[in-house]
Motif scaffolding. Structure first.
Motif, short mmCIF file in Angstrom:
data_model
loop_
_atom_site.label_atom_id
_atom_site.label_comp_id
_atom_site.label_asym_id
_atom_site.label_seq_id
_atom_site.Cartn_x
_atom_site.Cartn_y
_atom_site.Cartn_z
N PRO A 20 1.22 -1.34 0.25
CA PRO A 20 0.11 -0.12 0.43
C PRO A 20 1.05 1.41 -0.37
N ARG A 21 0.23 2.47 -0.81
CA ARG A 21 1.92 2.91 -1.10
C ARG A 21 0.66 4.28 -0.28
N SER A 22 0.97 5.63 0.24
CA SER A 22 -0.18 6.64 0.17
C SER A 22 -0.24 7.52 -0.47
N ALA A 23 -1.11 8.62 -0.08
CA ALA A 23 -1.42 9.69 -1.26
C ALA A 23 0.11 10.09 -1.14
N VAL A 24 0.54 11.12 -2.02
CA VAL A 24 1.22 12.37 -2.29
C VAL A 24 1.04 14.19 -1.88
N ALA A 25 1.76 14.56 -1.58
CA ALA A 25 0.82 16.13 -0.73
C ALA A 25 1.07 16.74 -1.63
N ALA A 26 -0.08 17.71 -2.06
CA ALA A 26 0.57 18.54 -2.88
C ALA A 26 1.36 19.59 -2.18
N ALA A 27 2.35 20.31 -3.62
CA ALA A 27 3.49 21.10 -2.82
C ALA A 27 3.12 22.45 -2.75
N ARG A 28 2.24 22.54 -2.11
CA ARG A 28 1.61 23.96 -2.23
C ARG A 28 2.51 24.29 -0.52
N THR A 29 3.30 25.37 -0.67
CA THR A 29 3.45 26.02 0.57
C THR A 29 3.67 27.52 0.81
N THR A 30 4.44 27.82 1.81
CA THR A 30 4.03 29.83 2.28
C THR A 30 4.44 30.80 0.59
N GLU A 31 5.13 29.77 -0.03
CA GLU A 31 5.27 30.63 -1.62
C GLU A 31 3.99 31.18 -1.88
N GLN A 32 2.87 30.07 -2.33
CA GLN A 32 1.87 30.09 -2.52
C GLN A 32 0.49 30.76 -2.24
N LEU A 33 0.87 29.98 -0.34
CA LEU A 33 -0.19 30.26 0.23
C LEU A 33 -0.21 32.12 0.82
N VAL A 34 0.97 32.49 1.61
CA VAL A 34 0.96 33.96 1.50
C VAL A 34 1.12 34.79 0.71
N LEU A 35 0.12 35.43 0.12
CA LEU A 35 0.14 36.64 -0.72
C LEU A 35 0.70 38.05 -0.60
N PRO A 36 1.43 38.70 -1.18
CA PRO A 36 1.51 39.44 -0.77
C PRO A 36 1.50 40.96 -0.34
N ASP A 37 0.45 40.78 -0.54
CA ASP A 37 -0.01 41.95 0.92
C ASP A 37 -1.15 41.61 2.01
N ASP A 38 -0.76 40.03 2.17
CA ASP A 38 -0.98 39.81 3.90
C ASP A 38 0.00 40.46 4.66
N ALA A 39 -0.10 41.00 5.96
CA ALA A 39 0.40 41.84 6.93
C ALA A 39 1.32 41.06 7.25
N ASP A 40 1.35 39.52 7.35
CA ASP A 40 2.01 39.45 7.65
C ASP A 40 3.19 38.44 6.71
N ALA A 41 3.23 38.70 5.37
CA ALA A 41 3.88 38.49 4.13
C ALA A 41 5.07 38.29 4.11
N ASP A 42 6.33 39.63 4.80
CA ASP A 42 7.74 39.66 5.33
C ASP A 42 8.16 38.60 6.01
N PHE A 43 7.27 38.19 7.27
CA PHE A 43 7.91 36.99 8.09
C PHE A 43 8.39 35.72 7.38
N PHE A 44 6.81 35.26 6.41
CA PHE A 44 7.28 34.35 5.93
C PHE A 44 8.80 34.09 4.86
N ARG A 45 8.42 36.02 3.63
CA ARG A 45 9.64 35.74 2.48
C ARG A 45 10.70 36.21 3.25
N GLN A 46 11.14 36.45 4.35
CA GLN A 46 11.98 35.88 5.57
C GLN A 46 12.98 34.26 5.30
N LEU A 47 11.45 33.45 5.88
CA LEU A 47 11.31 32.20 6.74
C LEU A 47 12.11 31.31 5.21
N GLU A 48 11.06 31.91 4.08
CA GLU A 48 11.50 31.26 2.55
C GLU A 48 12.61 31.44 2.20
N ARG A 49 13.10 32.47 2.08
CA ARG A 49 15.16 33.42 1.48
C ARG A 49 15.94 32.30 2.77
#
Length: 587
Positions: A20-49
């Motif tokens: 039995p094999r598990s499903a494979v998760a979609a590769a969506r991360t904060t890069e797609q989930l956190v929008l540029p105009d979100d108030a906390d976007a700068d924090f997640f952009r720093q994490l991504e860097r």
């Protein structure tokens, strides 16, 4: 856990195909989930860097603000990243003073890793990171005791504890009756379940003896002005319940409490956490009820199962992407754990990998259903030797996990017998060296040689005789009148009651009857006739961790002996194994 294939029942994973094999998760991360105009976007952009990209559920947990949060963290799902990133999020985005954060875990290594990762977070200064309390339970509460005037020395040397308990047993006329590690485990279990040692049961002779030994151990520590590590949490609990002002100070200091490995929390730890988290209830509990392995020491999976009952309105987030294992391993794990009855329903997915990475990491789990633990150990050792011989692996590439110290008996013996270099992270004792097993081997040795004085010493306590006094009497009478079986001198030992003399006579006859039996039959006979009752290991009405451990050791001893046709062969094997185990034998 079988499935039907070609009209036969096969265990999951046993077939060469259709694992039995598990499903494979979609590769969506904060890069797609956190929008540029979100108030906390700068924090997640720093994490991504910095190379940290959180998936959707990880993001939900990190963004959580006030109120209770249960984070169900499946194996390999990045729980430490979530804990660390939430600490950073609270300070950087929500502007919480770092000194208001308390992270607690179970091992010094995990606490050290969290501190190191917090200081590397974008925008986190060393001063800010130092303000966050990331500690083990014992480290945090020991520091609390010290800050409040408790200067008692910690009895931290396990070897010294063992020597002390052995001394107490000898003085109580119970030399080597109970393995020190089992006594300490019993005491720890008692304290972690908020039971005063004075309330230990006294329903059987074994329980009364254990209580007497442990009461003296506790009294000795008190007289010496010492505590051991298992005293730290009960002492902290007593301090906080008797000092409301101190408890109020801690609640004012720590506004957010985060607990790692929540499934391993025992009742005392849980109560301490609840006390600290009131009245704000900003408690983040991270754990997985499917990974509860410390129930023998009081860990309660119901703390996770009933979290919303304790904290109505709590948010629950499931980290369900395994970044550690390929889909075949995750899928097989899902198939196994879904049969657990009391659990949070969750199905893990594997992380998406490139085709090249998938080929390199994909593994086909192998499922083995051996007849005995020795068959299992032989198969494992064969695999290790074959892989090393064919230069595909080195010895250091292998790790062998087993459920209990008794369960590791067979594999350790195989490694020793084959000369396979290894490091034993267990209690460093062979099964045959344990205190509860030695008397049984003593009876077998006496069946072969009734003049084996070392074996006599081993069996005397199980005859309800003081070892030192009985051996001194035997040696005195033997010097004056040697016997083929020196144990017979005990029949003339003064001050024995009539029933004791009769028991000794029966035991001498029993020893003579063993010689004709196969070793496993002899061990079964010893247990059935008197030994299980002596240890109280056959008392299924009042099970304790101690009794369960005794039964496991003795069951495994029978399994080991069943491989041999005669007692002499088995005792010879045990002697050879013990000789190989000696430190100078490895030089």
């Amino acid at each position: 856990m079988d499935w039907k294939m070609n009209d036969r029942l096969w265990p999951i994973g046993a077939a060469s195909t259709d694992i039995p094999r598990s499903a494979v998760a979609a590769a969506r991360t904060t890069e797609q989930l956190v929008l540029p105009d979100d108030a906390d976007a700068d924090f997640f952009r720093q994490l991504e860097r910095a190379g940290i990209r959180l998936n959707e559920n990880q993001l939900l947990a990190v963004r959580h603000g006030d109120g209770p949060l249960l984070t169900l963290a499946g194996a390999g799902s990045g729980k430490t990243s979530v804990l660390v990133c939430r600490a950073g999020y609270l300070t950087a985005v929500r502007r919480v003073d770092p000194r208001r954060l308390l992270l607690m875990t179970f091992s010094a290594r995990a606490a050290k890793e969290m501190r190191e990762r917090i200081v590397r977070l974008p925008g986190m200064t060393e001063r800010d990171a130092a303000g966050v309390q990331a500690r083990t339970f014992h480290s945090f509460f020991l520091r609390l005791l010290r800050q409040n005037g408790d200067e008692r020395e910690i009895l931290a040397d396990v070897g010294r504890q063992h020597v002390l308990l052995k001394t107490i047993m000898r003085e109580e006329g119970l030399p080597d009756s109970y393995p020190p590690e089992v006594l300490l485990s019993l005491l720890s279990h008692c304290k972690m379940n908020k039971i005063d040692p004075g309330e230990l049961p006294e329903g059987t002779a074994e329980e009364r003896e254990c209580k007497r030994i442990l009461s003296r151990y506790e009294r000795w520590k008190k007289e010496q002005g010492m505590i051991d590590f298992d005293d730290v949490l009960p002492e902290a609990y007593r301090l906080l319940t008797s000092n409301p002002g101190l408890l109020g100070h801690l609640r004012s200091r720590f506004h957010y409490v985060m607990i790692d490995e929540f499934q391993d929390t025992n009742p005392l730890q849980y109560e301490l956490v609840r006390m600290l988290a009131e009245p704000r209830r900003n408690l983040m509990a991270v754990g997985d009820d499917d990974q509860t392995i410390y129930s023998f020491n009081g860990a309660r999976s119901e703390f996770i199962l009933d979290f919303e009952k304790t904290y109505p309105g709590a948010k629950v987030v499931t980290l369900d992407v395994n970044y550690r294992s390929p889909a075949s391993v995750v899928g097989l794990g899902n198939e196994i754990i879904r049969f657990n009855k009391a659990r949070r329903k969750k199905t893990l997915k594997a992380a998406e990998r490139s085709e090249e990475a998938r080929r390199e990491t994909e593994a086909k789990p192998r499922y083995l259903r051996p007849r005995t633990t020795d068959d299992e150990a032989s198969a494992v050792a064969d695999r290790i030797e074959r892989e090393v011989r064919e230069n595909r692996r080195s010895y250091g590439d292998f790790a062998v996990l087993f459920r209990s110290s008794a369960g590791g008996r067979a594999i350790v013996e195989q490694l020793l017998a084959r000369g396979i270099p290894h490091v034993d992270y267990g209690d460093a004792q062979l099964l045959y060296e344990h205190g509860a097993v030695k008397p049984v081997l003593g009876y077998l040795r006496l069946a072969l040689n009734r003049r084996d004085f070392e074996a006599m010493e081993a069996v005397l306590p199980s005859m309800y005789l003081n070892r030192d006094r009985a051996m001194a009497f035997i040696r005195m009478r033997e010097a004056a009148q040697p016997k083929r079986g020196p144990l017979v001198h005990l029949l003339s030992m003064p001050e024995l009651k009539e029933f004791q003399t009769e028991k000794i006579r029966q035991r001498l006859e029993f020893i003579r009857s063993l010689r004709a039996l196969k070793p496993d039959e002899a061990i079964a006979g010893i247990r059935r006739s008197f030994y299980d009752s002596y240890l109280d290991a056959n008392d299924k009405r009042n099970p304790t961790p101690y009794k369960e451990q005794l039964a496991e050791w003795l069951d495994e001893l029978e399994t080991s002996a069943a491989r041999f046709g005669t007692i002499a062969e088995f005792i010879g094997y045990v002697g050879d194994l013990l000789e190989r185990r000696r430190p100078d034998a490895l030089e």
